[in-house]
Motif scaffolding. Structure first.
Motif, PDB file in Angstrom:
ATOM      1  N   ARG A   1      30.435  49.394  42.488  1.00  0.00           N
ATOM      2  CA  ARG A   1      29.500  49.853  43.499  1.00  0.00           C
ATOM      3  C   ARG A   1      28.623  51.185  42.921  1.00  0.00           C
ATOM      4  NH1 ARG A   1      29.889  54.179  47.747  1.00  0.00           N
ATOM      5  NH2 ARG A   1      28.562  53.370  49.701  1.00  0.00           N
ATOM      6  N   VAL A   2      27.342  51.083  43.179  1.00  0.00           N
ATOM      7  CA  VAL A   2      26.446  51.973  42.747  1.00  0.00           C
ATOM      8  C   VAL A   2      25.739  52.783  43.722  1.00  0.00           C
ATOM      9  CG1 VAL A   2      24.448  52.458  41.307  1.00  0.00           C
ATOM     10  CG2 VAL A   2      25.991  50.632  40.621  1.00  0.00           C
ATOM     11  N   VAL A   3      25.947  54.167  43.743  1.00  0.00           N
ATOM     12  CA  VAL A   3      25.007  54.851  44.601  1.00  0.00           C
ATOM     13  C   VAL A   3      23.895  55.512  43.862  1.00  0.00           C
ATOM     14  CG1 VAL A   3      24.894  56.901  46.512  1.00  0.00           C
ATOM     15  CG2 VAL A   3      26.962  54.951  46.247  1.00  0.00           C
ATOM     16  N   VAL A   4      22.802  55.275  44.225  1.00  0.00           N
ATOM     17  CA  VAL A   4      21.622  55.970  43.340  1.00  0.00           C
ATOM     18  C   VAL A   4      20.508  56.684  44.118  1.00  0.00           C
ATOM     19  CG1 VAL A   4      20.379  53.738  43.081  1.00  0.00           C
ATOM     20  CG2 VAL A   4      19.974  55.600  41.385  1.00  0.00           C
ATOM     21  N   SER A   5      20.162  57.957  43.804  1.00  0.00           N
ATOM     22  CA  SER A   5      19.014  58.539  44.272  1.00  0.00           C
ATOM     23  C   SER A   5      18.000  58.795  42.998  1.00  0.00           C
ATOM     24  CB  SER A   5      19.540  60.034  44.961  1.00  0.00           C
ATOM     25  OG  SER A   5      20.618  59.845  45.948  1.00  0.00           O
ATOM     26  N   THR A   6      16.799  58.309  43.318  1.00  0.00           N
ATOM     27  CA  THR A   6      15.777  58.560  42.588  1.00  0.00           C
ATOM     28  C   THR A   6      14.871  59.447  42.796  1.00  0.00           C
ATOM     29  OG1 THR A   6      14.187  56.866  43.701  1.00  0.00           O
ATOM     30  CG2 THR A   6      15.743  55.868  42.319  1.00  0.00           C
ATOM     31  N   TYR A   7      14.183  60.151  41.803  1.00  0.00           N
ATOM     32  CA  TYR A   7      13.275  61.119  41.690  1.00  0.00           C
ATOM     33  C   TYR A   7      12.116  60.772  40.924  1.00  0.00           C
ATOM     34  CZ  TYR A   7      17.613  63.439  43.162  1.00  0.00           C
ATOM     35  OH  TYR A   7      18.684  63.908  43.693  1.00  0.00           O
ATOM     36  N   GLN A   8      11.175  59.858  41.753  1.00  0.00           N
ATOM     37  CA  GLN A   8      10.191  58.993  40.915  1.00  0.00           C
ATOM     38  C   GLN A   8       8.712  59.914  40.950  1.00  0.00           C
ATOM     39  OE1 GLN A   8      12.049  55.173  42.995  1.00  0.00           O
ATOM     40  NE2 GLN A   8      10.147  55.030  41.891  1.00  0.00           N
TER      41      GLN A   8
ATOM     42  N   LYS B   1      -4.275  60.966  50.815  1.00  0.00           N
ATOM     43  CA  LYS B   1      -4.722  59.601  50.521  1.00  0.00           C
ATOM     44  C   LYS B   1      -3.630  58.409  50.300  1.00  0.00           C
ATOM     45  CE  LYS B   1      -9.454  61.783  49.062  1.00  0.00           C
ATOM     46  NZ  LYS B   1     -10.175  61.793  47.916  1.00  0.00           N
ATOM     47  N   LYS B   2      -3.214  58.798  49.101  1.00  0.00           N
ATOM     48  CA  LYS B   2      -2.238  57.729  48.508  1.00  0.00           C
ATOM     49  C   LYS B   2      -0.898  57.784  49.223  1.00  0.00           C
ATOM     50  CE  LYS B   2      -1.167  54.390  45.913  1.00  0.00           C
ATOM     51  NZ  LYS B   2      -1.627  53.101  45.773  1.00  0.00           N
ATOM     52  N   PHE B   3      -0.766  58.852  49.484  1.00  0.00           N
ATOM     53  CA  PHE B   3       0.652  59.295  49.896  1.00  0.00           C
ATOM     54  C   PHE B   3       0.849  59.642  51.372  1.00  0.00           C
ATOM     55  CE2 PHE B   3       0.948  60.471  45.290  1.00  0.00           C
ATOM     56  CZ  PHE B   3       1.761  59.395  44.979  1.00  0.00           C
ATOM     57  N   THR B   4       1.837  59.461  52.058  1.00  0.00           N
ATOM     58  CA  THR B   4       1.969  59.650  53.648  1.00  0.00           C
ATOM     59  C   THR B   4       2.176  61.275  53.789  1.00  0.00           C
ATOM     60  OG1 THR B   4       4.360  59.487  53.272  1.00  0.00           O
ATOM     61  CG2 THR B   4       3.236  57.285  53.942  1.00  0.00           C
ATOM     62  N   LYS B   5       2.493  61.911  52.994  1.00  0.00           N
ATOM     63  CA  LYS B   5       2.635  63.251  53.296  1.00  0.00           C
ATOM     64  C   LYS B   5       2.139  64.039  51.776  1.00  0.00           C
ATOM     65  CE  LYS B   5       5.989  63.681  56.940  1.00  0.00           C
ATOM     66  NZ  LYS B   5       6.810  64.411  57.652  1.00  0.00           N
ATOM     67  N   ARG B   6       2.013  65.307  51.986  1.00  0.00           N
ATOM     68  CA  ARG B   6       1.672  66.125  50.848  1.00  0.00           C
ATOM     69  C   ARG B   6       2.764  65.983  49.861  1.00  0.00           C
ATOM     70  NH1 ARG B   6       1.357  72.854  50.874  1.00  0.00           N
ATOM     71  NH2 ARG B   6       2.158  72.958  48.937  1.00  0.00           N
ATOM     72  N   ILE B   7       2.133  65.617  48.338  1.00  0.00           N
ATOM     73  CA  ILE B   7       3.143  65.576  47.577  1.00  0.00           C
ATOM     74  C   ILE B   7       3.054  66.732  46.630  1.00  0.00           C
ATOM     75  CG2 ILE B   7       1.251  64.559  45.825  1.00  0.00           C
ATOM     76  CD1 ILE B   7       5.042  63.563  45.970  1.00  0.00           C
TER      77      ILE B   7
ATOM     78  N   PHE C   1       3.997  70.086  45.270  1.00  0.00           N
ATOM     79  CA  PHE C   1       5.057  71.056  45.679  1.00  0.00           C
ATOM     80  C   PHE C   1       6.083  70.451  46.792  1.00  0.00           C
ATOM     81  CE2 PHE C   1       1.501  73.314  43.860  1.00  0.00           C
ATOM     82  CZ  PHE C   1       2.108  73.927  42.863  1.00  0.00           C
ATOM     83  N   ASN C   2       6.173  69.036  46.925  1.00  0.00           N
ATOM     84  CA  ASN C   2       7.055  68.636  47.732  1.00  0.00           C
ATOM     85  C   ASN C   2       7.781  67.374  47.384  1.00  0.00           C
ATOM     86  OD1 ASN C   2       7.803  68.401  50.539  1.00  0.00           O
ATOM     87  ND2 ASN C   2       5.864  67.427  51.103  1.00  0.00           N
ATOM     88  N   CYS C   3       8.675  66.824  48.303  1.00  0.00           N
ATOM     89  CA  CYS C   3       9.241  65.658  48.021  1.00  0.00           C
ATOM     90  C   CYS C   3       8.978  64.642  49.198  1.00  0.00           C
ATOM     91  CB  CYS C   3      10.783  65.775  47.704  1.00  0.00           C
ATOM     92  SG  CYS C   3      11.287  66.868  46.408  1.00  0.00           S
ATOM     93  N   ILE C   4       8.970  63.331  48.888  1.00  0.00           N
ATOM     94  CA  ILE C   4       8.628  62.352  49.840  1.00  0.00           C
ATOM     95  C   ILE C   4       9.777  61.379  50.024  1.00  0.00           C
ATOM     96  CG2 ILE C   4       7.019  60.887  51.192  1.00  0.00           C
ATOM     97  CD1 ILE C   4       4.887  62.395  49.925  1.00  0.00           C
TER      98      ILE C   4
ATOM     99  N   THR D   1      15.065  56.447  47.555  1.00  0.00           N
ATOM    100  CA  THR D   1      14.240  56.488  46.686  1.00  0.00           C
ATOM    101  C   THR D   1      13.100  57.697  47.170  1.00  0.00           C
ATOM    102  OG1 THR D   1      12.786  54.628  47.674  1.00  0.00           O
ATOM    103  CG2 THR D   1      14.195  54.112  45.561  1.00  0.00           C
ATOM    104  N   VAL D   2      12.856  58.606  46.329  1.00  0.00           N
ATOM    105  CA  VAL D   2      11.955  59.611  46.710  1.00  0.00           C
ATOM    106  C   VAL D   2      11.034  59.952  45.509  1.00  0.00           C
ATOM    107  CG1 VAL D   2      12.291  62.402  46.901  1.00  0.00           C
ATOM    108  CG2 VAL D   2      14.398  60.527  47.531  1.00  0.00           C
ATOM    109  N   ARG D   3       9.854  60.228  46.075  1.00  0.00           N
ATOM    110  CA  ARG D   3       8.614  60.590  45.352  1.00  0.00           C
ATOM    111  C   ARG D   3       8.709  62.093  45.196  1.00  0.00           C
ATOM    112  NH1 ARG D   3       6.504  56.644  42.589  1.00  0.00           N
ATOM    113  NH2 ARG D   3       5.574  55.408  44.340  1.00  0.00           N
ATOM    114  N   VAL D   4       8.249  62.390  43.874  1.00  0.00           N
ATOM    115  CA  VAL D   4       8.314  63.974  43.617  1.00  0.00           C
ATOM    116  C   VAL D   4       7.227  64.346  42.684  1.00  0.00           C
ATOM    117  CG1 VAL D   4      10.918  63.951  43.553  1.00  0.00           C
ATOM    118  CG2 VAL D   4       9.958  63.281  41.360  1.00  0.00           C
TER     119      VAL D   4
END
Length: 343
Positions: free
Chosen positions: A150-157, A186-192, A194-197, A233-236
């Motif tokens: 089993r693998v549990v992964v959190s990404t910071y992309q 425009k591209k992202f659903t929330k401000r990117i 200084f934030n994480c989505i 999966t998280v956009r940073v």
């Protein structure tokens, strides 16, 4: 006599990286052709010390081309990959369009090189999702040693995973913060800036995003269908390189020291793991590099046979451009291509 290579989507982030890597690695090409949409026709792109003028995809004849590396998006690939493949040209596709097709091999050369033998069914080879590519490079040697359950992964992309628009948005929003201008999403659903989505790609009925689903199905296809994987999966606000915090449960015992030594010997891996300030890799340091970097390797005392680790790689290179070029090299090195007449 070498090969004739077409790079589709040559004006994009990944397409330009493909051209750089083909040149840097001395790929045996007699000719490299840069292709894109008609609106980009005539645009100049670099290839080593040469400048290539971009040609239009929809008017190009692929019948004398050996390999087409496609980085133009899923809809373009769905339309054009079968047409290109029908001419005898092998397509290596960077989009998600063909990854789950059972007749299309999904390849990371360090992980499942032998699967490339099946490419002739459709003359198409798929490149995995960028976050999956670096993950399986790190998992493969450990799975061979102790069998992953089993693998549990959190990404910071990084935002480059969303293309040039994502990089532009981070730059513009960061600037706006400092000069007190209004911010626009425009591209992202929330401000990117200084934030994480915690949202990459579309939501599915399960509550997972498609990016999280991709990591699960692609890992199973390339590594082992028995592996259970769950991802967040998280956009940073990082321009280039994806990072991943990975928790692994094994069927058999494995220590952190054993894992460290195994990964040091594994192809494509570079261990930077000192238990001191700065004794680990960050996305900034991995940008522009080819390796999959692994740090913070330690045992997880909450489960039997568990390990934690930190995995970082340049998503534009190993996650996309480098891997496609390595697949092309695999085709050549295994004699799976017939050289055509030099253009």
């Amino acid at each position: 006599m070498g090969y004739r290579i077409a790079v589709v989507g040559a004006t994009g982030n990944v397409g330009r990286e493909v051209l750089d890597i083909l040149s840097d690695r001395g790929f045996p090409a007699d000719e490299v052709i840069a292709l894109a949409s008609r609106r980009s026709q005539g645009t100049e792109v670099s290839f080593g010390d040469k400048t290539l003028k971009v040609k239009a995809l929809d008017t190009f004849d692929f019948s004398k081309t050996d390999i087409a590396i496609m980085s133009a998006g899923g809809s373009i690939s769905l339309e054009w990959a079968p047409k290109i493949a029908a001419t005898g040209c092998v397509v290596i596709d960077n989009s998600s369009a063909w990854r789950t097709d059972p007749d299309v091999p999904l390849i990371v050369p360090e992980v499942n090189a032998d699967a490339i033998e099946g490419f002739s069914k459709k003359n198409i080879i798929a490149n995995p999702n960028c976050s999956t590519a670096q993950l399986v490079v790190a998992l493969k040697p450990l799975h061979d040693h102790a069998i992953i359950k089993r693998v549990v992964v959190s990404t910071y992309q990084s935002v480059s995973g969303a293309g040039k628009e994502g990089m532009d948005e981070l730059f513009e929003q960061s600037r706006a913060v400092f000069v007190a201008d209004p911010l626009e999403n425009k591209k992202f659903t929330k401000r990117i800036a200084f934030n994480c989505i915690p949202h990459i790609d579309a939501f599915m009925d399960s509550g997972d995003t498609k990016e999280e689903w991709k990591m699960m199905v692609e890992t199973k296809k390339m590594l082992d269908p028995k592996i259970k994987l769950t991802a967040t999966t998280v956009r940073v606000p990082v321009f280039v390189s994806h990072s991943e915090a990975v928790n692994i449960e094994f069927a058999n015992p494995i220590s952190a020291d054993e894992a460290r030594e195994i990964l040091r010997e594994a192809p494509g891996c570079l261990v930077i793991d000192k238990r001191e300030d700065g004794g680990y890799i960050t996305p900034y340091e991995a940008a522009g590099e080819d390796a999959t970097y692994i740090s913070r390797i330690r045992e997880d005392s909450t489960i039997d046979n568990g390990l934690n680790m930190w995995v970082v790689s340049d998503n534009l290179r190993k996650g996309a451009a480098l891997n496609t070029v390595q697949i092309a090299e695999l085709l050549v090195n295994r004699g799976l291509l017939k050289e055509r007449a030099a253009a």
